[in-house]
Structures are given as C-alpha cells and as structure tokens.
Scaffold this motif. Structure first.
Motif, PDB file in Angstrom:
ATOM      1  N   PRO A   1      -0.773  11.316  -6.112  1.00 40.13           N
ATOM      2  CA  PRO A   1      -1.943  11.289  -6.994  1.00 40.13           C
ATOM      3  C   PRO A   1      -2.176   9.864  -7.499  1.00 40.13           C
ATOM      4  O   PRO A   1      -1.290   8.998  -7.394  1.00 40.13           O
ATOM      5  CB  PRO A   1      -1.555  12.228  -8.136  1.00 40.13           C
ATOM      6  CG  PRO A   1      -0.443  13.075  -7.588  1.00 40.13           C
ATOM      7  CD  PRO A   1       0.283  12.194  -6.618  1.00 40.13           C
ATOM      8  N   THR A   2      -3.333   9.614  -8.079  1.00 42.56           N
ATOM      9  CA  THR A   2      -3.640   8.260  -8.552  1.00 42.56           C
ATOM     10  C   THR A   2      -2.798   7.871  -9.759  1.00 42.56           C
ATOM     11  O   THR A   2      -2.608   6.684 -10.024  1.00 42.56           O
ATOM     12  CB  THR A   2      -5.121   8.149  -8.930  1.00 42.56           C
ATOM     13  OG1 THR A   2      -5.449   9.181  -9.878  1.00 42.56           O
ATOM     14  CG2 THR A   2      -6.007   8.285  -7.698  1.00 42.56           C
TER      15      THR A   2
ATOM     16  N   GLU B   1       4.793  -6.542   5.530  1.00 37.35           N
ATOM     17  CA  GLU B   1       5.501  -7.400   6.490  1.00 37.35           C
ATOM     18  C   GLU B   1       6.959  -7.590   6.091  1.00 37.35           C
ATOM     19  O   GLU B   1       7.845  -7.709   6.946  1.00 37.35           O
ATOM     20  CB  GLU B   1       4.803  -8.753   6.573  1.00 37.35           C
ATOM     21  CG  GLU B   1       5.333  -9.671   7.667  1.00 37.35           C
ATOM     22  CD  GLU B   1       4.969  -9.195   9.060  1.00 37.35           C
ATOM     23  OE1 GLU B   1       5.836  -9.322   9.952  1.00 37.35           O
ATOM     24  OE2 GLU B   1       3.850  -8.682   9.258  1.00 37.35           O
ATOM     25  N   ASP B   2       7.219  -7.578   4.785  1.00 36.55           N
ATOM     26  CA  ASP B   2       8.570  -7.756   4.259  1.00 36.55           C
ATOM     27  C   ASP B   2       9.352  -6.446   4.229  1.00 36.55           C
ATOM     28  O   ASP B   2      10.476  -6.405   3.741  1.00 36.55           O
ATOM     29  CB  ASP B   2       8.477  -8.343   2.844  1.00 36.55           C
ATOM     30  CG  ASP B   2       9.779  -8.973   2.392  1.00 36.55           C
ATOM     31  OD1 ASP B   2      10.542  -9.474   3.245  1.00 36.55           O
ATOM     32  OD2 ASP B   2      10.042  -8.954   1.170  1.00 36.55           O
ATOM     33  N   GLY B   3       8.748  -5.364   4.732  1.00 35.39           N
ATOM     34  CA  GLY B   3       9.445  -4.083   4.767  1.00 35.39           C
ATOM     35  C   GLY B   3       9.320  -3.259   3.506  1.00 35.39           C
ATOM     36  O   GLY B   3      10.041  -2.262   3.345  1.00 35.39           O
ATOM     37  N   VAL B   4       8.450  -3.641   2.598  1.00 40.28           N
ATOM     38  CA  VAL B   4       8.264  -2.892   1.356  1.00 40.28           C
ATOM     39  C   VAL B   4       7.401  -1.667   1.643  1.00 40.28           C
ATOM     40  O   VAL B   4       6.336  -1.770   2.253  1.00 40.28           O
ATOM     41  CB  VAL B   4       7.594  -3.772   0.282  1.00 40.28           C
ATOM     42  CG1 VAL B   4       7.279  -2.965  -0.973  1.00 40.28           C
ATOM     43  CG2 VAL B   4       8.491  -4.959  -0.057  1.00 40.28           C
ATOM     44  N   GLY B   5       7.854  -0.495   1.208  1.00 36.43           N
ATOM     45  CA  GLY B   5       7.073   0.715   1.370  1.00 36.43           C
ATOM     46  C   GLY B   5       6.004   0.834   0.300  1.00 36.43           C
ATOM     47  O   GLY B   5       6.090   0.209  -0.761  1.00 36.43           O
ATOM     48  N   LEU B   6       4.985   1.638   0.580  1.00 38.06           N
ATOM     49  CA  LEU B   6       3.865   1.799  -0.334  1.00 38.06           C
ATOM     50  C   LEU B   6       3.708   3.263  -0.726  1.00 38.06           C
ATOM     51  O   LEU B   6       3.693   4.142   0.136  1.00 38.06           O
ATOM     52  CB  LEU B   6       2.567   1.317   0.311  1.00 38.06           C
ATOM     53  CG  LEU B   6       2.527  -0.125   0.816  1.00 38.06           C
ATOM     54  CD1 LEU B   6       1.185  -0.408   1.490  1.00 38.06           C
ATOM     55  CD2 LEU B   6       2.772  -1.115  -0.323  1.00 38.06           C
ATOM     56  N   LEU B   7       3.595   3.520  -2.016  1.00 36.99           N
ATOM     57  CA  LEU B   7       3.228   4.830  -2.536  1.00 36.99           C
ATOM     58  C   LEU B   7       1.806   4.687  -3.057  1.00 36.99           C
ATOM     59  O   LEU B   7       1.573   4.016  -4.071  1.00 36.99           O
ATOM     60  CB  LEU B   7       4.171   5.277  -3.656  1.00 36.99           C
ATOM     61  CG  LEU B   7       5.583   5.743  -3.246  1.00 36.99           C
ATOM     62  CD1 LEU B   7       6.441   4.576  -2.778  1.00 36.99           C
ATOM     63  CD2 LEU B   7       6.268   6.450  -4.404  1.00 36.99           C
ATOM     64  N   LEU B   8       0.851   5.269  -2.343  1.00 35.39           N
ATOM     65  CA  LEU B   8      -0.558   5.025  -2.623  1.00 35.39           C
ATOM     66  C   LEU B   8      -1.250   6.283  -3.114  1.00 35.39           C
ATOM     67  O   LEU B   8      -1.205   7.334  -2.462  1.00 35.39           O
ATOM     68  CB  LEU B   8      -1.256   4.495  -1.363  1.00 35.39           C
ATOM     69  CG  LEU B   8      -0.744   3.142  -0.849  1.00 35.39           C
ATOM     70  CD1 LEU B   8      -1.497   2.737   0.411  1.00 35.39           C
ATOM     71  CD2 LEU B   8      -0.871   2.060  -1.921  1.00 35.39           C
ATOM     72  N   GLY B   9      -1.900   6.148  -4.272  1.00 40.95           N
ATOM     73  CA  GLY B   9      -2.563   7.287  -4.885  1.00 40.95           C
ATOM     74  C   GLY B   9      -4.043   7.345  -4.578  1.00 40.95           C
ATOM     75  O   GLY B   9      -4.757   6.356  -4.754  1.00 40.95           O
ATOM     76  N   THR B  10      -4.505   8.496  -4.111  1.00 37.23           N
ATOM     77  CA  THR B  10      -5.944   8.705  -3.887  1.00 37.23           C
ATOM     78  C   THR B  10      -6.426  10.022  -4.472  1.00 37.23           C
ATOM     79  O   THR B  10      -7.624  10.220  -4.640  1.00 37.23           O
ATOM     80  CB  THR B  10      -6.290   8.681  -2.390  1.00 37.23           C
ATOM     81  OG1 THR B  10      -5.574   9.719  -1.723  1.00 37.23           O
ATOM     82  CG2 THR B  10      -5.962   7.339  -1.769  1.00 37.23           C
TER      83      THR B  10
END
Length: 366
Positions: A334-335, A260-269
């Motif tokens: 990657p994780t 909501e605050d505009g922070v991007g996410l780098l998500l590892g799977t």
C-alpha cells in the motif's frame, strides 16, 4: 554483483504491508497479515489503541535509559519512566505474544518496523517544549539509546520466531523535513535549521550496520515527497520502501543507482485509506485533495491488478532494467500504513498488492 545475480531477502513476486493496521486486536491483525501476505508478512502495528501504540510511542518504549511521557503536545523527555512507557511496553508485548502464537514455527522473511532516530528526534520534545532534533547533544544520546533498544527488540523477535529471516524497516517519514530545515519551532513562528546531511548519514549508517551485524536486513521507509534515496542507500539500507505515486522523474537516477547497487524496492501504489465520498478527488495514499505534488501520479483503484502496478512498470521502463528482474527486486505495498482504513478496505488492500505482485511476475513485459 550484476543485477541478474543479485538475491533479495524475499521470494519473487512478494507483497507486504507498510506496518500499521486498523483496530485493536493483535491476534486478528496477525492472523490476517499471515494469511494475506504469506511471502513477506510483517508485525502489525495498531495505533488505534491509543498513545503508546502509535509509531513514536511504540519505538520510544524501546529506548534505553531515556524515558519519555505524553504531554498535550505529544511525547516529551521525562525524568523517570512512568505509566505512558508502561502502556507502550504492554502494547508491544501483546503484539509479540500474538506473533509468537501465530508464527512461532514460521520460516521465511519477516518484516518488523520501528521509527527511525531522526523521525523520533523530530517528534519527541525536550523539557522546554522544543523538538529534540534542535539539540545536537540530546540527539546524540537519543541515537545511542535507539540503537541499543533496536538491537534488544531484534533479539526478542528472533527468540520468538527463530526460523524467521528478519527485515528491519526503519520508518523515517520526517527525514525530508529534517534535511530541508522545514520543521516548525515550538512557537510555530519559525523553523528549525536543517541538520547536516553528513551527520544524518553517519547516524543512519551506524544503525544500519548494527542491524546487519545482528543478522537482519536493514530497510528504510519514507512515504513523504522528496525521499533522500541516495542518502539512504549510502547509509547502508538494503531495501527502500516508498510511495511510488510520489516518485517523480527527478528520482529516476537515484532509484536506478539503488537498484544497480542491489537495493530492493518496496513500492506502494494501492490507496491506504478508503475511497473518498462521491465528488471528492482521490489522492495518493488517500491524502486530501490539493495535497498531491505537481507531476505525481494518481492512485489507481484496487479492482484491476494490472492498473495497480502500472506506476511500477512505468518506473521500471524508464530505469531501463531487465523486465525479468522486476518481480524479484520489487515488493508491492500500500502507499502507506493502513491504520486510517476500514478493516474491509485494509484487507482488500492486501489482496490487491498480492494480486499486483503476481502481475509483475506473470506479465513483466506488458
């Protein structure tokens, strides 16, 4: 700013690596990263070369007027700079030369990584063998030295790749332990007291503000359980890199506030190490069996791009944000770092995160 108006420091459907890479050849690593991750390449780290190329030693080599050296127990504060720091500087110089050779005309987002001040303080020892984080004065000196060195490093990377838009990832895998007071003492018979969250946040806010003032985007990475998402967001991180398989429902509200605050996410799977031998259970990021926290997800294989990003889409559905925002706000990774993987698996992991990013773009509602 509304979610739909929010811009991120990477193109839609981007993927990237966490940082480390197997092997000892900076040129080969840089060529591979640029080829596999054209939208958001990163400066590879090659800890397989030995002390000074590891995460702690690499960043310790950037410290200003705070020399350290290698002891049998790890990195320790020293009286004067020695061969250990010279080796760390040489490794980083080789990496930057490879970056210059292969990316000097590159124009676009480029991620660089350095260990954060709290993880450094948790890893580097004072002369008495105790962790530096145990001494408030010593840590204050470390934070100032780290900030100065980080800015010099940012300026050097920008000089070598003037067309790049820098994303500076501050690696803080030890931050949860610092906050919880779970770091063991030098004797191993006790634990160090937790550091006050206000102090932790103040140090990170100063660092992230300086990175922003230098014209780069501050990001924070923590692949450990219990990521302090709110603290990192309040400190000014504009992107958060996390292992999606360790994010439980208890994190949803904090992650939602960040988006909501505009922070991007780098998500590892995508698993960061090769599949285990037959009969051994795989865990997130290739962790040994039995280490997975209750409630966390299993790591998917790499052959099905849709399965790779299922944990990301499930998280997004729980958060309730527009599917159209997903591939803009989220970068697939990657994780964790890939230093422990075989070269074949590492390359396959980058191919898998790239394919997963395309799924998030093309099938957001699946």
């Amino acid at each position: 700013m509304s979610q739909q108006q929010q811009s991120y420091p990477w193109p839609v459907a981007s993927s990237t690596g966490v940082g480390s890479w197997p092997g000892e050849d900076p040129d080969e690593a840089m060529r591979t990263v640029l080829g596999e991750l054209p939208d958001l390449p990163h400066l590879p780290e090659l800890p397989g070369r030995g002390a000074g190329a590891d995460m702690i030693g690499r960043t310790a080599g950037l410290l200003v007027d705070l020399p350290v050296e290698v002891q049998p127990t790890g990195w320790r504060v020293a009286d004067t700079p020695g061969r250990d720091l010279a080796r760390a500087g040489s490794f980083l110089s080789y990496d930057l030369d490879a970056l210059t050779d292969h990316a000097h005309t590159y124009e676009g987002p480029l991620k660089i990584q350095l260990a954060g001040p709290w993880t450094l303080a948790a890893a580097i020892e004072l002369r008495n063998g105790q962790r530096l984080v145990s001494d408030p004065g010593a840590h204050r000196d470390l934070a100032e030295s780290h900030l100065e060195g980080a800015l010099v490093h940012i300026a050097e990377v920008r000089r070598r790749v003037p067309g790049a838009r820098l994303l500076v990832q501050v690696d803080e895998p030890s931050l949860p332990s610092v906050l919880l007071g779970s770091l063991p003492t030098a004797s191993g018979l006790g634990v160090l007291p937790a550091v006050d969250r206000i102090q932790v946040e103040a140090v990170l806010r100063t660092l992230f503000s300086a990175i922003t003032a230098a014209g780069a985007v501050p990001a924070a990475h923590c692949c450990a359980p219990g990521v302090p998402v709110d603290l990192l967001r309040r400190s000014g991180a504009r992107a958060l890199s996390m292992n999606a398989l360790l994010l439980e429902r208890a994190h949803d509200e904090m992650v939602g506030d960040a988006v909501e605050d505009g922070v991007g996410l780098l998500l590892g799977t995508v698993p960061a190490t090769d599949p285990p031998a037959s009969g051994t259970a795989a865990e997130p990021g290739g962790s040994p069996a039995g280490t997975r926290p209750p409630g966390s997800a299993q790591a998917p294989g790499m052959s099905d791009p849709a399965a790779i990003v299922d944990p990301v889409r499930e998280l997004w559905n729980r958060l309730g944000f527009s599917p159209d925002l997903l591939s803009a706000a989220v970068v697939t990774t990657p994780t964790c770092g890939l230093a422990g993987a075989s070269p074949r698996h590492a390359r396959a992991a980058l191919e898998a995160v790239r394919a997963g990013a395309r799924v998030l773009r093309d099938e957001p509602r699946r």
